[in-house]
Design a protein around this motif. Structure first.
Motif, mmCIF file in Angstrom:
data_model
loop_
_atom_site.group_PDB
_atom_site.id
_atom_site.type_symbol
_atom_site.label_atom_id
_atom_site.label_comp_id
_atom_site.label_asym_id
_atom_site.label_seq_id
_atom_site.Cartn_x
_atom_site.Cartn_y
_atom_site.Cartn_z
ATOM 1 N N THR A 229 0.853 -1.185 0.000
ATOM 2 C CA THR A 229 0.000 0.000 0.000
ATOM 3 C C THR A 229 0.891 1.238 0.000
ATOM 4 O OG1 THR A 229 -1.824 1.138 1.108
ATOM 5 C CG2 THR A 229 -0.189 0.099 2.519
ATOM 6 N N ASN A 231 1.456 5.718 0.161
ATOM 7 C CA ASN A 231 1.021 7.030 0.614
ATOM 8 C C ASN A 231 2.155 7.997 0.314
ATOM 9 O OD1 ASN A 231 -0.435 9.160 1.956
ATOM 10 N ND2 ASN A 231 -1.391 7.603 3.258
ATOM 11 N N GLU A 232 1.957 9.257 0.633
ATOM 12 C CA GLU A 232 3.016 10.235 0.447
ATOM 13 C C GLU A 232 3.091 11.116 1.678
ATOM 14 O OE1 GLU A 232 2.276 12.744 -2.870
ATOM 15 O OE2 GLU A 232 0.273 13.332 -2.216
ATOM 16 N N TYR A 396 7.189 9.603 -1.599
ATOM 17 C CA TYR A 396 6.273 8.478 -1.615
ATOM 18 C C TYR A 396 6.742 7.426 -0.599
ATOM 19 C CZ TYR A 396 4.081 10.161 -5.919
ATOM 20 O OH TYR A 396 3.399 10.915 -6.844
ATOM 21 N N VAL A 412 -3.167 0.168 5.870
ATOM 22 C CA VAL A 412 -3.393 1.552 5.447
ATOM 23 C C VAL A 412 -3.318 2.489 6.643
ATOM 24 C CG1 VAL A 412 -5.099 3.141 4.499
ATOM 25 C CG2 VAL A 412 -4.728 0.919 3.405
ATOM 26 N N VAL A 416 -0.772 5.597 7.318
ATOM 27 C CA VAL A 416 -1.306 6.934 7.567
ATOM 28 C C VAL A 416 -0.734 7.496 8.866
ATOM 29 C CG1 VAL A 416 -3.392 8.222 8.168
ATOM 30 C CG2 VAL A 416 -3.428 6.647 6.237
ATOM 31 N N LYS A 419 2.784 8.649 8.295
ATOM 32 C CA LYS A 419 2.728 9.922 7.578
ATOM 33 C C LYS A 419 2.455 11.082 8.542
ATOM 34 C CE LYS A 419 -0.538 12.345 4.508
ATOM 35 N NZ LYS A 419 0.387 13.084 3.638
#
Length: 432
Positions: A229, A231-232, A396, A412, A416, A419
């Protein structure tokens, strides 16, 4: 007659490959001297002699695979070498230092001048074809084997007369240059024959470590239900913090403040919230680990290794940076111990150091999670608070996980949380 055996290496290692004999048959060996270099799945190990005596016979040659406890050579104890012949030793032997002192005291002025010339011109010293075993680092010996180079022919040494990796590579390049020049002088042909094409193919045996890496990566993909998975993360806050604190941080701790300590702390904070990413599968059971040994992937000339930062949750930013620096230096100098590579619970890999913008890392089995970092690149980003577009330094992130025990929702949410912790360093300090 004494039997030289392969010693116990580590719990998970039962065999190795003879990389190079560091002594010759018929040569006298002092107790404690290294006699053979053994290549294992993870590191190269030099085996030292437990006795003083003469090596009689090698039972295996470089490239042969040997098992732990297997006899690989025979030695005659209490024997020395005189004029090329073995003789029994009577009475105590002189130490190596005593021999050197005696040799110096018996050396006349002319021989001393000759020694000075050898030190001043180390490249000339390698022209002596009578040197059976030139002094070379383990990495240089390994590189020479891979390239098919005779170390005694390498005229590239450092000021101490040791052959190093760059010397072996330079010698290989000089040979290739001469070969290319010779090929160009030949009459060109329109179509190469099958035999000529075969000569253009170089067959290089994979090192034991590369074979192990290939095997484990394939096993990870075949045994785990691996998903990734993405994200950035906006790196603005971290880059601003590093810019403000880098000088004082280095002054107080003697180490630079890098990105890896931020990511390690963020991962630990997320692992505490989502413990299944810090687990392991054994049969029908889950091992939920309450400690945080974070593996940091390091690229070396011999392949990727993953040394482990032990109890990273108990270390501050400076402690993590220092430990990563020590492990990275060990990896580059081929001096990692087996204990440095065993027992990690989660891995972080940074392809961004080589310019990677996007990738899917492969699990480091038996771990069930690995975080991939990538290149920081400025991109236009919509700022939610103001609905404006700004240019921000973005990265990324990729989380590969084992879907057998980690659901997509947890994966996920884990990413998150990483991040959010990175984008707000104050929360990062509190959570970690």
């Amino acid at each position: 007659m004494i039997e030289i055996k392969v010693p116990e290496l580590a719990e998970s290692i039962s065999e190795g490959t003879i990389a190079n004999w560091l002594k010759n048959e018929g040569e006298f060996v002092q107790k404690g001297e290294s006699i053979v270099e053994l290549e294992t799945d993870k590191v190269n190990i030099e085996i030292n002699s437990e006795y003083s005596g003469v090596l009689k016979k090698f039972l295996y040659q470089p490239g042969d695979t040997v098992q732990v406890g297997q006899v690989i050579a025979n030695m005659e104890e209490n024997e020395t070498v005189t004029n090329g012949k073995s003789e029994q030793v009577e009475g105590p032997q002189k130490t190596e230092i005593e021999k050197q002192i005696e040799a110096v005291s018996n050396t006349d002025v002319s021989s001393q001048e000759k020694q000075k010339e050898t030190i001043a011109n180390p490249a000339d010293s390698v022209k002596d074809k009578n040197k059976p075993n030139p002094v070379a680092s383990p990495a240089a010996r390994k590189k020479a084997r891979e390239l098919g180079i005779d170390l005694s022919e390498v005229p590239y040494q450092d000021l101490l007369g040791r052959v190093r990796v760059d010397g072996v590579e330079a010698y290989k390049q000089s040979l290739e240059s001469k070969q290319n020049q010779a090929n160009q002088e030949k009459k060109p042909q329109q179509v190469a024959t099958a035999g000529e094409k075969e000569e253009m193919i170089e067959r290089v045996k994979m090192s034991r470590r590369r074979q192990t890496i290939a095997k484990r990566l394939v096993e990870a993909q075949q045994t785990a239900a691996m998903l990734t998975t993405f994200n950035e993360v906006d790196m603005t806050a971290i880059m601003a913090l590093r810019s403000r604190r880098k000088d004082s941080f280095y002054k107080n701790n003697g180490v630079k403040l890098g990105f890896m300590s931020f990511f390690t702390k963020a991962v630990i904070g997320a692992l505490k919230a989502f413990p299944l990413l810090n687990a392991e599968i054994q049969g029908n059971e889950l091992l939920l680990k309450k400690f945080y040994d974070i593996g940091i992937a390091v690229s070396t000339d011999d392949g990727l290794v993953v040394p482990v930062v032990r109890h990273a949750d108990r270390l501050g930013f400076a402690g993590i940076e220092k430990e990563i620096g020590v492990l990275s230096e060990k990896a580059r100098t081929n001096s990692l111990a087996l204990s440095d590579l065993q027992g990690g619970t989660f891995t972080i890999t940074n392809g961004g150091t080589f310019g990677s913008l996007y990738s899917t890392p492969i699990l480091n089995a038996p771990q069930v999670g690995i975080l991939g970092m990538h290149k920081i690149q400025k991109r236009p980003v919509v700022i939610d608070e103001t609905d404006t577009v700004e240019v921000r330094p973005m990265m990324y992130l990729a989380l590969s996980y084992d879907h057998r025990i980690v659901d997509g929702k947890e994966a996920v949410q884990f990413l998150v949380m990483v991040k959010k912790l990175l984008e707000d360093p104050e929360d990062l300090l509190l959570e970690s």
